[in-house]
Design an enzyme around this catalytic site. Structure first.
Site, PDB file in Angstrom:
ATOM      1  N   ASP A   1       0.903  -1.149   0.000  1.00 14.42           N
ATOM      2  CA  ASP A   1       0.000   0.000   0.000  1.00 14.42           C
ATOM      3  C   ASP A   1       0.940   1.197   0.000  1.00 14.42           C
ATOM      4  OD1 ASP A   1      -1.497   2.229   0.588  1.00 14.42           O
ATOM      5  OD2 ASP A   1      -2.870   1.149   1.893  1.00 14.42           O
ATOM      6  N   HIS A   2       1.048   1.877  -1.143  1.00 11.88           N
ATOM      7  CA  HIS A   2       2.130   2.859  -1.263  1.00 11.88           C
ATOM      8  C   HIS A   2       1.972   4.024  -0.297  1.00 11.88           C
ATOM      9  CE1 HIS A   2      -0.739   4.646  -4.112  1.00 11.88           C
ATOM     10  NE2 HIS A   2      -0.204   5.781  -3.753  1.00 11.88           N
TER      11      HIS A   2
ATOM     12  N   HIS B   1      -6.016   2.564   1.846  1.00 10.20           N
ATOM     13  CA  HIS B   1      -5.224   3.723   2.271  1.00 10.20           C
ATOM     14  C   HIS B   1      -5.779   4.395   3.545  1.00 10.20           C
ATOM     15  CE1 HIS B   1      -3.458   3.119  -1.533  1.00 10.20           C
ATOM     16  NE2 HIS B   1      -4.303   3.820  -2.235  1.00 10.20           N
TER      17      HIS B   1
END
Ligand code: NAP
Length: 484
Positions: free
Chosen positions: A177-178, A240
Site C-alpha cells: 500500500d504505497h 489507504h
C-alpha cells in the site's frame, strides 16, 4: 545534511508485468532513483517479464524512455541512465503458459535475494505463484510483492491469500500500500512514539475528534471501466484510509518490528464499530462546462458507484471510546490534499477577557502536497491592544526543515521496494489485516446495494456533496479546509 543509507544485499528482482503502466511509471523510475543514490548494490539485477516479444535491448529502450518521461529532473543524467539500464534484462513469459520459464530460471542467480513483483492483474497471481514454485525459481527465501487491489471483498481476499499461501509463507509476502511508504506516514509513528509531548494526550480525554482526508483533483482518468466496478470505498477507504486510521489509533508496539506493528494495527481494525448508514455520504461529480460528469467519464449513465465517500466511525476501546473519526476521500475536488488532523479539545474556560472563541490545538500531518507536520497553537496577537488570541500553525514542512534529504527519499515505491530487498515487512499489510479491513467494509458496500443507495451529486472543484458537510455540522464540528 548527509543521508545515512542502509546497505542492501545483492538481489535479482523480477517484475512480472514489466511492460505495464505501473512498472514504467513508478517501479522502474523509482529503482533508477535508488540506483542514483547508491542504494542498488553493484551487480543487482532487475528482470522484466511479460508476454510481449522483446529482448534485453528492446526492453531497455522501453524503460529508458519511461524513465525520461516519468523519472523527474534528477533522472536526466544520460550516462547514469545507461549504466542503470545495463542492470536490466527481459524474459518473455506467459503467466498461464509454459514458455520462457526455463530461461527465467537460468537467469536467476543462487545466493542473492530473489524478489518477484506481481505487477499484473490479480487473476494471474495463482498461475504465477504456481509456476515460480513448479519450475524451482522461487524458494523459501524468495520474496513476493503484490499490488492492490487485494481482492474486492472478504471472500476474494481470502481466496487470494489462500492461493498465495499454497506456495509462499506469510513472511515472504509483501502487500504494497504505497501510502505506507510515504515519509510522513513513518513520521507519524516517530512523532507519536518518539516524543513525550503527544502520547499522554493521545486519547479520549484530550482528543475531540480525528479527520482523515484524501482529496484528489483528478477524475477516473483512463481507468473508468475498472473504477466503476470498484468505487471509492474499495479503491481508497478499505486500504489507504484505513491504514492511516490504524497508524493514528494503534497502541504503541513494544518495538518497531513488522509483526509487533501489524498486530497493533489489526487490533484497531477489529475494534472498529459497524458504521451507521446515517453516518456515510457517497457522491458522484456532475458535469461542469465541457468537463464530463462521473457517469460520462465511466461511460455508464446508470452508475451508482461512488467516487466520493465521507463517513464517521468509532473505535470501541478504552483509548478512543467516544472520539469520532471522520474519513473522506473523493475525486475532482477543490484541491489535492492528503492529511490526518488530530483535533484536540478546547480548554473549556478562557482566562482572557473578551476571548470567546474556543481555541483548539490541531496536529495536522500532511502527506501531500508538501509532506510535513503542523501544530496549530494559540498565541497572543502581536502588537498593542491587550490579550487578543489567535491560532497559528507551527509549520514543519519537511523539505524546508530537512533540505535535500527529503527529495531523495520521498517516493514511496522506492522505499518500499528497498524494504522488500532488506526483508523488512513493517510497512506492508499482513493477510489478516487485509481480511479484517474487508470484513469491516463489506457490510457497508452490501448495505448500499440492498438499499439501492444512490450517490449524492457534487460540483467539480467543490469539497463534495452538501450532506458531507452536514455529517460534521450535526456534531457541531466542521471539516478542515481543502486548499485549492
Ligand atoms: P497494465 O498496464 O495493464 O499492465 C499489465 C502487465 O501485465 C503488462 O506488462 C502485461 O504485459 C502483463 N501481462 C498481462 N497478461 C500477462 C500474462 N498472461 N503473462 C504475463 N504477463 C502478462 O497494468 P498496470 O496498470 O501496470 O497494473 C498492474 C497491477 O498493478 C494491476 O493489478 C493494477 O491493479 C495494479 N496497480 C496499478 C497501478 C497503476 O498506477 N497503474 C496502481 C496501483 C495498483 P504483456 O501484455 O506484454 O504480457
Amino acid at each position: 545534511m548527509v543521508s545515512r543509507v542502509i546497505p542492501v544485499d545483492q538481489f535479482d528482482l523480477v517484475i512480472f508485468g514489466g511492460t505495464g503502466d505501473l512498472a514504467r511509471r513508478k517501479i522502474l523510475p523509482g529503482l533508477f532513483r535508488r540506483f542514483l543514490s547508491g542504494q542498488m548494490p553493484e551487480g543487482a539485477r532487475v528482470i522484466g517479464a511479460a508476454r510481449s516479444d522483446l529482448d534485453d535491448a528492446g526492453f531497455r529502450d522501453m524503460i529508458g524512455q519511461a524513465i525520461e518521461e516519468f523519472g523527474g529532473e534528477e533522472t536526466a543524467d544520460k550516462d547514469r541512465l545507461a549504466a542503470f539500464l545495463e542492470c536490466i534484462h527481459y524474459v518473455a513469459v506467459d503467466a498461464t503458459g509454459e514458455g520462457g520459464w526455463a530461461q527465467l530460471k537460468d537467469l536467476i542467480r543462487e545466493n542473492v535475494v530473489r524478489a518477484f513483483y506481481f505487477s499484473v492483474a490479480p487473476s494471474l497471481f495463482g498461475a504465477l505463484a504456481e509456476r515460480l514454485h513448479g519450475h524451482g525459481i522461487a524458494d523459501r527465501n524468495s520474496r513476493l510483492v503484490v499490488e492492490k487491489p487485494f481482492g474486492r471483498d472478504l471472500e476474494t481476499a481470502k481466496a487470494l491469500n489462500a492461493t498465495l499461501a499454497e506456495h509462499f509463507q506469510e513472511d515472504q509476502i509483501y502487500r504494497i500500500d504505497h501510502y505506507l511508504g510515504k515519509e510522513t506516514v513513518q513520521n507519524l509513528m516517530a512523532v507519536r512514539f518518539g516524543n513525550i509531548l503527544f502520547e499522554p494526550l493521545w486519547n479520549n480525554h484530550y482528543v475531540d475528534h480525528i479527520q482523515i482526508t484524501v482529496a484528489e483533483t483528478v477524475g477516473v482518468g483512463g481507468r473508468g471501466g475498472y473504477y466503476d466496478k470498484s468505487g471509492a470505498m474499495r479503491d481508497m477507504v478499505q486500504n489507504h484510509l484505513m491504514q492511516l486510521l490504524c497508524l493514528i489509533a494503534m497502541e504503541a508496539p513494544n518495538q518497531f518490528e513488522a509483526d509487533a506493528v501489524r498486530d497493533e494495527k489489526l487490533k484497531v481494525i477489529r475494534a472498529l464499530q459497524p458504521v451507521d448508514f446515517h453516518h456515510i455520504v457517497r457522491g458522484q461529480y456532475d458535469a461542469r462546462g465541457d468537463e464530463p460528469s462521473y457517469r460520462e467519464d465511466v461511460e455508464n449513465p446508470r452508475s451508482h458507484t461512488e467516487c466520493f465517500v465521507a463517513l464517521k466511525c468509532q473505535i470501541a476501546n478504552m483509548r478512543w471510546s467516544g472520539v469520532p473519526f471522520y474519513l473522506r476521500t473523493g475525486k475532482k475536488l477543490k484541491g489535492r490534499t492528503s492529511e490526518i488532523a488530530v483535533v484536540f479539545k478546547d480548554l473549556g474556560h478562557s482566562i482572557f477577557e473578551g476571548d470567546e472563541k474556543r481555541h483548539r490545538n490541531i496536529l495536522a500531518i500532511r502527506l501531500q502536497p508538501n509532506e510535513g507536520i503542523d501544530l496549530q497553537v494559540t498565541i497572543k496577537e502581536p502588537g498593542p491592544g491587550g490579550m487578543r488570541l489567535i491560532d497559528v500553525p507551527l509549520d514543519m514542512t519537511f523539505a524546508d526543515a530537512l533540505g535535500d534529504d527529503v527529495d531523495e527519499a520521498t517516493d514511496a515505491y522506492e522505499r518500499l521496494i528497498m524494504d522488500v530487498i532488506r526483508g523488512n515487512q513493517t510497512l506492508f499489510m499482513r493477510g489478516d489485516e487485509v481480511e479484517a479491513a474487508w470484513a469491516w467494509t463489506d457490510p457497508i458496500i452490501e448495505g448500499w446495494q440492498t438499499r439501492n443507495d444512490v450517490p449524492k451529486h457534487y460540483d467539480i472543484g467543490s469539497t463534495g456533496p452538501e450532506d458531507a458537510m452536514m455529517l460534521l455540522h450535526r456534531d457541531g464540528r466542521r471539516w478542515r479546509e481543502i486548499k485549492g
